[in-house]
Design a protein around this motif. Structure first.
Motif, mmCIF file in Angstrom:
data_model
loop_
_atom_site.group_PDB
_atom_site.id
_atom_site.type_symbol
_atom_site.label_atom_id
_atom_site.label_comp_id
_atom_site.label_asym_id
_atom_site.label_seq_id
_atom_site.Cartn_x
_atom_site.Cartn_y
_atom_site.Cartn_z
ATOM 1 N N LEU A 56 0.847 -1.190 0.000
ATOM 2 C CA LEU A 56 0.000 0.000 0.000
ATOM 3 C C LEU A 56 0.883 1.240 0.000
ATOM 4 O O LEU A 56 2.044 1.207 0.422
ATOM 5 C CB LEU A 56 -0.904 -0.007 1.234
ATOM 6 N N PRO A 57 0.317 2.368 -0.483
ATOM 7 C CA PRO A 57 1.121 3.593 -0.543
ATOM 8 C C PRO A 57 1.526 4.026 0.868
ATOM 9 O O PRO A 57 0.827 3.752 1.835
ATOM 10 C CB PRO A 57 0.165 4.615 -1.169
ATOM 11 N N ARG A 58 2.661 4.721 0.921
ATOM 12 C CA ARG A 58 3.130 5.202 2.219
ATOM 13 C C ARG A 58 2.407 6.495 2.592
ATOM 14 O O ARG A 58 2.146 7.341 1.745
ATOM 15 C CB ARG A 58 4.641 5.456 2.169
ATOM 16 N N ASP A 104 5.311 2.927 -8.141
ATOM 17 C CA ASP A 104 4.333 2.809 -7.058
ATOM 18 C C ASP A 104 2.933 2.778 -7.647
ATOM 19 O O ASP A 104 2.348 3.813 -7.936
ATOM 20 C CB ASP A 104 4.465 4.005 -6.100
ATOM 21 N N CYS A 105 2.432 1.571 -7.812
ATOM 22 C CA CYS A 105 1.155 1.412 -8.504
ATOM 23 C C CYS A 105 0.446 0.224 -7.884
ATOM 24 O O CYS A 105 1.065 -0.797 -7.576
ATOM 25 C CB CYS A 105 1.447 1.190 -9.986
ATOM 26 N N GLN A 106 -0.867 0.365 -7.617
ATOM 27 C CA GLN A 106 -1.614 -0.733 -6.990
ATOM 28 C C GLN A 106 -2.449 -1.524 -8.011
ATOM 29 O O GLN A 106 -2.564 -2.729 -7.925
ATOM 30 C CB GLN A 106 -2.528 -0.181 -5.880
ATOM 31 N N ILE A 107 -3.031 -0.790 -8.943
ATOM 32 C CA ILE A 107 -3.815 -1.457 -9.989
ATOM 33 C C ILE A 107 -3.233 -1.032 -11.328
ATOM 34 O O ILE A 107 -3.001 0.159 -11.568
ATOM 35 C CB ILE A 107 -5.302 -1.025 -9.932
ATOM 36 N N LEU A 122 4.150 -9.061 -17.914
ATOM 37 C CA LEU A 122 3.840 -9.859 -16.727
ATOM 38 C C LEU A 122 5.119 -10.326 -16.035
ATOM 39 O O LEU A 122 5.193 -10.359 -14.809
ATOM 40 C CB LEU A 122 2.966 -11.054 -17.121
ATOM 41 N N ALA A 123 6.131 -10.647 -16.837
ATOM 42 C CA ALA A 123 7.406 -11.067 -16.236
ATOM 43 C C ALA A 123 7.981 -9.930 -15.404
ATOM 44 O O ALA A 123 8.490 -10.130 -14.300
ATOM 45 C CB ALA A 123 8.374 -11.495 -17.336
ATOM 46 N N ALA A 124 7.888 -8.695 -15.923
ATOM 47 C CA ALA A 124 8.443 -7.549 -15.210
ATOM 48 C C ALA A 124 7.690 -7.272 -13.913
ATOM 49 O O ALA A 124 8.243 -6.718 -12.965
ATOM 50 C CB ALA A 124 8.406 -6.314 -16.118
ATOM 51 N N LEU A 125 6.391 -7.649 -13.874
ATOM 52 C CA LEU A 125 5.588 -7.358 -12.683
ATOM 53 C C LEU A 125 5.599 -8.501 -11.679
ATOM 54 O O LEU A 125 5.068 -8.369 -10.583
ATOM 55 C CB LEU A 125 4.133 -7.074 -13.098
ATOM 56 N N ARG A 126 6.194 -9.616 -12.063
ATOM 57 C CA ARG A 126 6.107 -10.818 -11.230
ATOM 58 C C ARG A 126 6.634 -10.550 -9.820
ATOM 59 O O ARG A 126 7.653 -9.886 -9.640
ATOM 60 C CB ARG A 126 6.896 -11.964 -11.882
ATOM 61 N N GLY A 127 5.891 -11.027 -8.836
ATOM 62 C CA GLY A 127 6.330 -10.874 -7.451
ATOM 63 C C GLY A 127 5.960 -9.539 -6.850
ATOM 64 O O GLY A 127 6.103 -9.332 -5.650
ATOM 65 N N ARG A 128 5.453 -8.601 -7.660
ATOM 66 C CA ARG A 128 5.029 -7.319 -7.091
ATOM 67 C C ARG A 128 3.516 -7.377 -6.890
ATOM 68 O O ARG A 128 2.802 -7.961 -7.694
ATOM 69 C CB ARG A 128 5.396 -6.171 -8.034
ATOM 70 N N SER A 129 3.047 -6.771 -5.824
ATOM 71 C CA SER A 129 1.619 -6.878 -5.516
ATOM 72 C C SER A 129 0.830 -5.826 -6.288
ATOM 73 O O SER A 129 0.285 -4.892 -5.713
ATOM 74 C CB SER A 129 1.397 -6.736 -4.015
ATOM 75 N N ILE A 130 0.805 -5.991 -7.601
ATOM 76 C CA ILE A 130 0.040 -5.077 -8.454
ATOM 77 C C ILE A 130 -1.084 -5.880 -9.090
ATOM 78 O O ILE A 130 -0.847 -6.937 -9.664
ATOM 79 C CB ILE A 130 0.942 -4.459 -9.541
ATOM 80 N N LEU A 131 -2.292 -5.373 -8.923
ATOM 81 C CA LEU A 131 -3.442 -6.060 -9.518
ATOM 82 C C LEU A 131 -3.465 -5.736 -11.015
ATOM 83 O O LEU A 131 -3.631 -4.587 -11.399
ATOM 84 C CB LEU A 131 -4.738 -5.578 -8.861
ATOM 85 N N THR A 132 -3.262 -6.774 -11.838
ATOM 86 C CA THR A 132 -3.266 -6.522 -13.282
ATOM 87 C C THR A 132 -4.666 -6.761 -13.843
ATOM 88 O O THR A 132 -5.346 -7.722 -13.487
ATOM 89 C CB THR A 132 -2.265 -7.435 -14.000
#
Lengths: 186, 701
Positions: A56-58, A104-107, A122-132
């Motif tokens: 979540l954002p700080r 810093d992106c959530q969705i 998708l490979a670049a986002l892997r492991g980051r908690s971003i809702l695609t």
């Protein structure tokens, strides 16, 4: 015969004239524009998905809905999130040209224009908690968490639970219940 | 005695008929009016403005998923997924075109050959074979096939609806037999009307001019209960007569009244139910022949269901009735050998019952399967006349079909679709129509596709059962005169096509969309006419009978492009090239030298401009150039070919949207010539199509 025809025609026109007057009272119901509706779905995702606290954002930083690629929303998405919050953070729309800019992106909404590079994204986002999320109409969407699928005139949700779990996102039953659940199969 | 031509010149002219048509239209309008008055008041308060973002945010996810969205903007993207030579005519295109009938609307498809024969008859085909009795095109109205098994073609003079109710028309050139079955040989036209929930409220139309003398239409849509939507419409059209080549008035005026309804309901979220029906009554005149009357009606029900797993199924059932009474002029007796025929009307009564089931599901991540079953029963009876008859007079036929298709993802963005239809008909038994289609989405904005398909045209009553007596009286022996002039053949088999197609479609930037398709069609067993050999004592080459002795290839190119040059100015261009090499099978003969099937322009060009001017004005223009036709006089004419000259024509219209609901327009069609000819073997009674000007007022959507 000609006389008969004329009389009949005149009557017809008189009826039409009457109808035009009667019709002034009525209007036609208008359907929703497709991307206005999809924008509202994105707004709802911000409410019905739970992010791990670290994602979540700080403090007072905004909660970001990103649009990657050619933005199909026009002003609709900005209008929907204006003045709204999620998890106590103000909502903000950020547009990205390539996945390297996504920080810093959530969705993250992945536009149809990015379909050819989908695997890399998708490979670049892997492991980051971003809702695609995407609405590209293609069966080759393995690993995108939520697809907004157009069926006839309606929008349906397709949720890939394996992908959301892998990114530590928890989806509320309010979203899951009406959605079609798929496994990413990979 | 051009029997074949007569089939097109469906007929007539009695004042009584036109009064009848008019009366049914008037009745409809009255009903609609009462409906508008009654339910109008009730629903006036229930009308909603387009919801705002704020409204939408208050809705639950379930509610959001039950909202309908507009589709116009998505059309180009969806087209990019279609691996076929498909063109889509949208509701907006139709409104701006000034078309007042479905055949006129079809001029907007670059991949069709459209020729107006007279005030009410049209020859329409794709990729050629636009002969008299064109029979290689399948036309569907909301899933209901409208070609007649009498000759395998479409009676365009009875196909119509309230044009404002059309959501879109998909025009596919190329075979579609795998999905749609027999007769989808050279193309498929899919006319799709709007759901009842999209046609709520009142719509009214009135137009009048010189050729389109009067047209009036009304529709009223309302919500019967939550989730249950209904509309009813009525329409009346009266067309003035055209002029013959000889400059005399062609008695071919046309009057039609029609009406219908549609009900759409969603008893529960995954279930949808549609019930719709239409009826019509046509009274028309035919040059030098007399009056014809045509009438009919249909009722259709469709249930679709989506399972939670994403599979969908649909069950459709319909009944369709058509009746026509086609006059034949008297042939005076010429003693001592010709008995002559009295004037008479052939009456054809046709009932069609059709059942269709489809199931669609995904299998694993790489397969999308669709399968279906169909059954169609037809009962047709034709009155036995001395001048023409069908044997047997009454015929009941059954058609069973099954199809399966798999869309396989071979690699990311490469799809292969394979499938086949299997059909059993009473004339030729089992027919199969397989196809394989490869699709490669180069990027999300570009699509390359190729296909190989087989399609068949199964025999019609005309091919098999026709019998035209010669009227000849036998002379003293040893001479012998034939008693039959033209005859179908019990051994007539299906015409077959093997089609090879490639295409490319692209959205080049946000403003330009283009598509190119090329095809090579290989035909076998196409209908030929064989003359009976004559001898010294058998002096006439009759009967002429139908055989399957033509074969050959056609190839061509279809290009179309749309360019949004400025925000308010859109341009469109289309080009068609068609080369036909159809000949007689070696060792066989054809009475018309293989020229009777291919009355087609080699090239066609279309240019259209659509402008949105200030003050709610729109200005549209459509220019077309059609190459010359080489046309034969039918089986009786022998290998004599006549010409229809190439021509330029222009349609244009200006419209003013006075308010959100009210539109006033002035439309002109065929503006460049007072009269021009589009179709027909040269003769004093060949018809010319006149310049048409009319004013139109519409209210609502």
């Amino acid at each position: 015969m000609g006389l008969l025809r004329n009389i009949a025609t005149r009557r017809l026109w008189r009826r039409l004239a009457l109808l035009l007057i009667a019709g002034g009272l009525l209007g036609a119901a208008q359907p929703v524009s497709e991307y206005q509706l999809k924008a509202v779905f994105l707004f709802n995702f911000a409410q019905f998905v739970e992010w791990p606290p670290a994602a979540l954002p700080r403090e007072s930083a905004p909660f970001v809905i990103g649009v990657l690629g050619k933005d199909p929303f026009g002003a609709a998405l900005d209008e929907v999130v204006r003045g709204e919050t999620a998890n106590g953070h103000p909502l903000e729309v950020v547009r990205y040209h390539n996945v390297g800019e996504v920080r810093d992106c959530q969705i993250l909404f992945i536009a149809a224009s990015e379909l050819p590079q989908l695997e890399g994204i998708l490979a670049a986002l892997r492991g980051r908690s971003i809702l695609t999320v995407t609405d590209a109409d293609s069966p080759a969407l393995h690993g995108v968490m939520i697809a907004l699928v157009r069926q006839e005139k309606r929008i349906r949700l397709r949720i890939d639970l394996q992908a959301t779990k892998a990114s530590n996102l928890t989806i509320s039953s309010k979203l899951l219940r009406p959605a079609e659940i798929v496994g990413s199969g990979s | 005695m051009p029997v074949a031509r007569n089939w097109r010149l469906f007929l007539m002219n009695d004042g009584a008929g036109s009064t009848r048509a008019r009366r049914s239209a008037a009745f409809l309008l009255t009903c609609a009016l009462l409906g508008a008055m009654g339910s109008g008041r009730a629903s006036a308060g229930a009308q909603v403005d387009p919801p705002t973002a704020g409204d939408l945010k208050r809705l639950s996810i379930e509610d959001l998923m039950n909202l309908d969205v507009t589709s116009v903007a998505k059309e180009p993207q969806r087209l990019l997924q279609a691996a076929a030579a498909i063109q889509v005519i949208t509701a907006g295109d139709i409104r701006r075109s000034g078309a007042s009938s479905i055949p006129e609307v079809l001029r907007l498809a670059d991949n069709l050959q459209v020729a107006q024969i007279n005030a009410h008859d049209w020859a329409i085909s794709a990729r050629g074979f636009n002969a008299n009795l064109a029979n290689k095109l399948l036309v569907l109205v909301d899933g209901r096939a409208v070609y007649t098994p009498l000759y395998g073609g479409v009676l365009w003079n009875v196909q119509d609806c309230l044009l404002a109710d059309i959501e879109r028309i998909e025009v596919i050139s190329g075979p579609g037999g795998t999905l749609w079955g027999a007769n989808a040989v050279n193309g498929v036209i899919n006319i799709i009307t709007r759901a009842a929930q999209d046609t709520q409220g009142l719509y009214a139309l009135a137009a009048g001019g010189n050729e389109l003398q009067e047209q009036a239409g009304i529709r009223f849509g309302t919500t019967l209960a939550p989730g249950v939507y209904f509309r009813a419409y009525g329409k009346y059209t009266g067309l003035d007569r055209e002029v013959t080549t000889a400059g005399t008035s062609a008695d071919d005026s046309w009057h039609v009244g029609r009406g219908g309804f549609r009900l759409d309901s969603e008893p529960s979220a995954p279930n949808r139910l549609t019930v719709q029906g239409d009826f019509y009554s046509v009274a028309e005149d035919v040059v030098a022949t007399g009056g014809a009357s045509l009438s009919g009606g249909n009722i259709l029900g469709r249930w679709t269901h989506e399972t939670p797993g994403g599979a969908s199924m649909s069950l459709q059932i319909y009944y369709d009735h058509t009746y026509l009474s086609q006059p034949f002029a008297a042939s005076p007796a010429a003693p001592p050998f010709f008995s002559g025929f009295p004037a008479a009307s052939l009456k054809d009564d046709l009932d069609t019952y059709d059942l269709d089931f489809q199931y669609h599901f995904a299998w694993g991540t790489r397969h999308k399967l669709t399968w279906g079953l169909g059954y169609r029963a037809t009962r047709e009876s034709d009155e036995d006349l001395s001048i023409v008859r069908f044997t047997p007079t009454a015929l009941n036929q059954s058609l069973y079909s099954a199809f399966a298709q798999d869309e396989i993802m071979l690699a990311r963005s490469v799809y292969l679709t394979v499938g086949s239809k299997l059909e059993h008909n009473d004339y030729t038994g089992v027919e199969f129509e397989p196809s394989a289609r490869l699709q490669w989405n180069l990027q999300s904005t570009q699509l390359l596709w190729g296909a190989i398909s087989r399609a068949v045209r199964t025999p019609s009553r005309y091919d098999r059962d026709l019998l035209v007596p010669s009227g000849l009286i036998n002379p003293p022996p040893p001479f012998q005169f034939p008693t039959t002039y033209l005859k179908g053949s019990p051994d007539f088999v299906s015409e077959t096509l093997l089609a090879y197609e490639v295409g490319y479609r692209a959205a080049i930037g946000p403003k330009l969309a283009a598509s190119v398709s090329a095809f090579y069609n290989d035909y076998h067993h196409v209908r030929s006419t064989t003359a009976t050999p004559t001898t010294a004592v058998y002096v006439f080459p009759y009967p002429i009978f139908f055989q399957n002795n033509l074969e050959g290839e056609t190839h061509g190119l279809e290009i179309s492009a749309s360019y949004q040059m400025l925000e308010w100015w859109r341009l469109h261009a289309g080009y068609d090239l068609l080369q036909e090499h159809i000949g007689v099978r070696p060792g066989e003969v054809d009475a018309t030298g293989a020229t009777n099937e291919t009355a087609d322009p080699q090239q066609q060009v279309a240019l259209r401009s659509s402008m949105d001017l200030s003050g709610g004005m729109t200005l549209d223009a459509a220019l077309r150039w059609v190459d010359a036709l080489h046309i034969n006089n039918g089986p009786a004419g022998g290998p004599v070919v006549g010409i229809v000259p190439s021509y330029f024509e222009l349609d244009s219209g200006i419209a003013w949207h006075a308010t959100r609901s009210l539109e006033l327009s002035l439309m002109g069609r065929n503006l460049l010539h007072a009269y021009h000819t589009e179709y027909g073997f040269p003769s004093p009674t060949r018809e010319q199509i006149g310049r048409s000007l009319f004013a139109r007022i519409t209210w609502g959507y």
